[in-house]
Write a protein that holds these residues in place. Structure first.
Motif, PDB file in Angstrom:
ATOM      1  N   LEU A 119      24.122  -7.433 -53.030  1.00 27.29           N
ATOM      2  CA  LEU A 119      25.518  -7.731 -52.731  1.00 27.29           C
ATOM      3  C   LEU A 119      25.711  -9.221 -52.443  1.00 27.29           C
ATOM      4  CD1 LEU A 119      26.316  -4.624 -50.527  1.00 27.29           C
ATOM      5  CD2 LEU A 119      27.564  -5.263 -52.603  1.00 27.29           C
ATOM      6  N   ARG A 120      24.802  -9.794 -51.672  1.00 30.30           N
ATOM      7  CA  ARG A 120      24.913 -11.229 -51.368  1.00 30.30           C
ATOM      8  C   ARG A 120      24.764 -12.064 -52.643  1.00 30.30           C
ATOM      9  NH1 ARG A 120      25.170 -12.233 -46.043  1.00 30.30           N
ATOM     10  NH2 ARG A 120      24.234 -10.756 -44.550  1.00 30.30           N
ATOM     11  N   HIS A 123      27.905 -11.699 -54.754  1.00 36.02           N
ATOM     12  CA  HIS A 123      29.005 -12.463 -54.177  1.00 36.02           C
ATOM     13  C   HIS A 123      28.818 -13.956 -54.434  1.00 36.02           C
ATOM     14  CE1 HIS A 123      31.160 -14.607 -50.903  1.00 36.02           C
ATOM     15  NE2 HIS A 123      32.122 -13.802 -51.312  1.00 36.02           N
ATOM     16  N   GLU A 127      31.540 -16.285 -56.353  1.00 38.85           N
ATOM     17  CA  GLU A 127      32.029 -17.501 -55.701  1.00 38.85           C
ATOM     18  C   GLU A 127      31.851 -18.707 -56.621  1.00 38.85           C
ATOM     19  OE1 GLU A 127      32.903 -18.966 -52.153  1.00 38.85           O
ATOM     20  OE2 GLU A 127      34.197 -17.352 -52.855  1.00 38.85           O
ATOM     21  N   ASP A 142      32.842 -11.106 -61.650  1.00 40.00           N
ATOM     22  CA  ASP A 142      33.745 -10.189 -60.960  1.00 40.00           C
ATOM     23  C   ASP A 142      33.331  -8.748 -61.213  1.00 40.00           C
ATOM     24  OD1 ASP A 142      36.487  -8.590 -60.731  1.00 40.00           O
ATOM     25  OD2 ASP A 142      36.721 -10.449 -59.599  1.00 40.00           O
ATOM     26  N   PHE A 145      30.100  -8.001 -59.315  1.00 35.73           N
ATOM     27  CA  PHE A 145      30.293  -7.802 -57.876  1.00 35.73           C
ATOM     28  C   PHE A 145      30.756  -6.377 -57.582  1.00 35.73           C
ATOM     29  CE2 PHE A 145      33.156  -8.316 -54.093  1.00 35.73           C
ATOM     30  CZ  PHE A 145      32.155  -8.531 -53.158  1.00 35.73           C
ATOM     31  N   HIS A 146      31.761  -5.924 -58.320  1.00 36.59           N
ATOM     32  CA  HIS A 146      32.303  -4.586 -58.064  1.00 36.59           C
ATOM     33  C   HIS A 146      31.329  -3.490 -58.489  1.00 36.59           C
ATOM     34  CE1 HIS A 146      36.206  -5.811 -56.543  1.00 36.59           C
ATOM     35  NE2 HIS A 146      36.218  -6.740 -57.476  1.00 36.59           N
ATOM     36  N   ARG A 191      38.947 -15.287 -53.733  1.00 33.57           N
ATOM     37  CA  ARG A 191      37.712 -15.640 -53.028  1.00 33.57           C
ATOM     38  C   ARG A 191      37.732 -15.115 -51.602  1.00 33.57           C
ATOM     39  NH1 ARG A 191      36.578 -21.927 -54.360  1.00 33.57           N
ATOM     40  NH2 ARG A 191      34.660 -21.467 -53.183  1.00 33.57           N
ATOM     41  N   HIS A 194      37.264 -11.237 -51.778  1.00 35.08           N
ATOM     42  CA  HIS A 194      35.877 -10.848 -52.045  1.00 35.08           C
ATOM     43  C   HIS A 194      35.004 -11.049 -50.797  1.00 35.08           C
ATOM     44  CE1 HIS A 194      36.602 -11.533 -56.594  1.00 35.08           C
ATOM     45  NE2 HIS A 194      36.588 -10.249 -56.334  1.00 35.08           N
ATOM     46  N   ARG A 195      35.246 -12.152 -50.081  1.00 39.55           N
ATOM     47  CA  ARG A 195      34.469 -12.418 -48.868  1.00 39.55           C
ATOM     48  C   ARG A 195      34.737 -11.365 -47.796  1.00 39.55           C
ATOM     49  NH1 ARG A 195      29.967 -15.255 -47.549  1.00 39.55           N
ATOM     50  NH2 ARG A 195      29.504 -13.585 -46.100  1.00 39.55           N
ATOM     51  N   LEU A 198      32.973  -8.129 -48.802  1.00 40.80           N
ATOM     52  CA  LEU A 198      31.531  -8.223 -48.555  1.00 40.80           C
ATOM     53  C   LEU A 198      31.219  -8.112 -47.067  1.00 40.80           C
ATOM     54  CD1 LEU A 198      28.619  -8.942 -49.626  1.00 40.80           C
ATOM     55  CD2 LEU A 198      29.187 -11.302 -49.010  1.00 40.80           C
TER      56      LEU A 198
END
Length: 235
Positions: A119-120, A123, A127, A142, A145-146, A191, A194-195, A198
């Protein structure tokens, strides 16, 4: 009646394939046998079952590979659906809102140390993409990430549905990320969203993760797809 060991291993491998743990090549038979606590013969038989079902292909001297046939068939189905349903984009985003909200909550509850690392990393990639204006990189990161959030649910159905839904939205329907400028208000909002998503997942805050996911998809609906606010649910 208990399942034969080969069928049990076949089902386990199938779930792992659908969850994208094996995206191209399967580990060697000896590794799979050790991981599942069975003989190599049992693993070989399980792989044979999945080869027969069209999920895997054995390549002489090169190992066993995951087929992409199901993805190709699915893409054809989605393309046909997109042609027959002019409001498909709106309908899919409505479905995505439900799917993303539930996936975020489950990921918050179920993610493990390996998921945290993935996940990190996902992300960080999204970013970096939103810090530039490369549309392909934005879409790729994108989606990644999902999909990583869906993988963290540890439910292969979520992972498979999310992968196919995002593939359809980005490849077969007019969509959002048209090379957002890095300094645009929309890019800045994405952004932040998303942050927040997370952080809520990693904090194991289920309610916050669900809110973050819902808010993110509503922003995508209104500001990036010009679809207007989501209609109220019928009772």
């Amino acid at each position: 009646m208990a399942l034969p060991a080969s069928e049990r291993i076949a089902r386990s491998l199938e779930a792992a394939i659908l969850a994208r743990r094996y995206e191209q090549r399967l580990p060697a038979e000896r590794e799979l046998a050790a991981a599942h606590g069975v003989s190599r013969a049992t693993v070989r038989e399980a792989i044979g079952l999945l080869v027969a079902r069209g999920l895997l292909t054995r390549r002489r001297g090169a190992g066993t590979y995951v087929n992409d046939r199901s993805d190709q068939q699915l893409a054809g189905i989605w393309s046909d659906m997109a042609g027959r349903h002019p409001r498909l984009q709106e309908n899919l985003i409505e479905f995505r809102a439900m799917l993303e909200r539930e996936a975020a909550g489950l990921a918050a509850a179920r993610h493990d140390a390996a998921d945290t690392r993935r996940l990190r990393q996902a992300h960080a990639e999204v970013e970096a993409a939103y810090s530039g204006s490369d549309r392909a990189a934005q879409i790729r990161s994108d989606v990644g990430f999902h999909r990583t959030i869906a993988d963290a649910t540890h439910n292969p159905v979520f992972a498979y549905l999310m992968a196919s839904l995002l593939k359809l939205l980005h490849e077969h329907v007019q969509l959002s990320l048209a090379g957002l400028a890095p300094q645009s208000a929309a890019a800045a909002q994405l952004r932040l969203q998303h942050r927040a998503l997370l952080d809520a997942i990693l904090a194991r805050d289920i309610a916050a993760a669900e809110r973050a996911a819902s808010g993110h998809i509503e922003f995508v609906r209104v500001h990036l797809n010009d679809l207007g606010p989501r209609p109220a649910a019928r009772h």
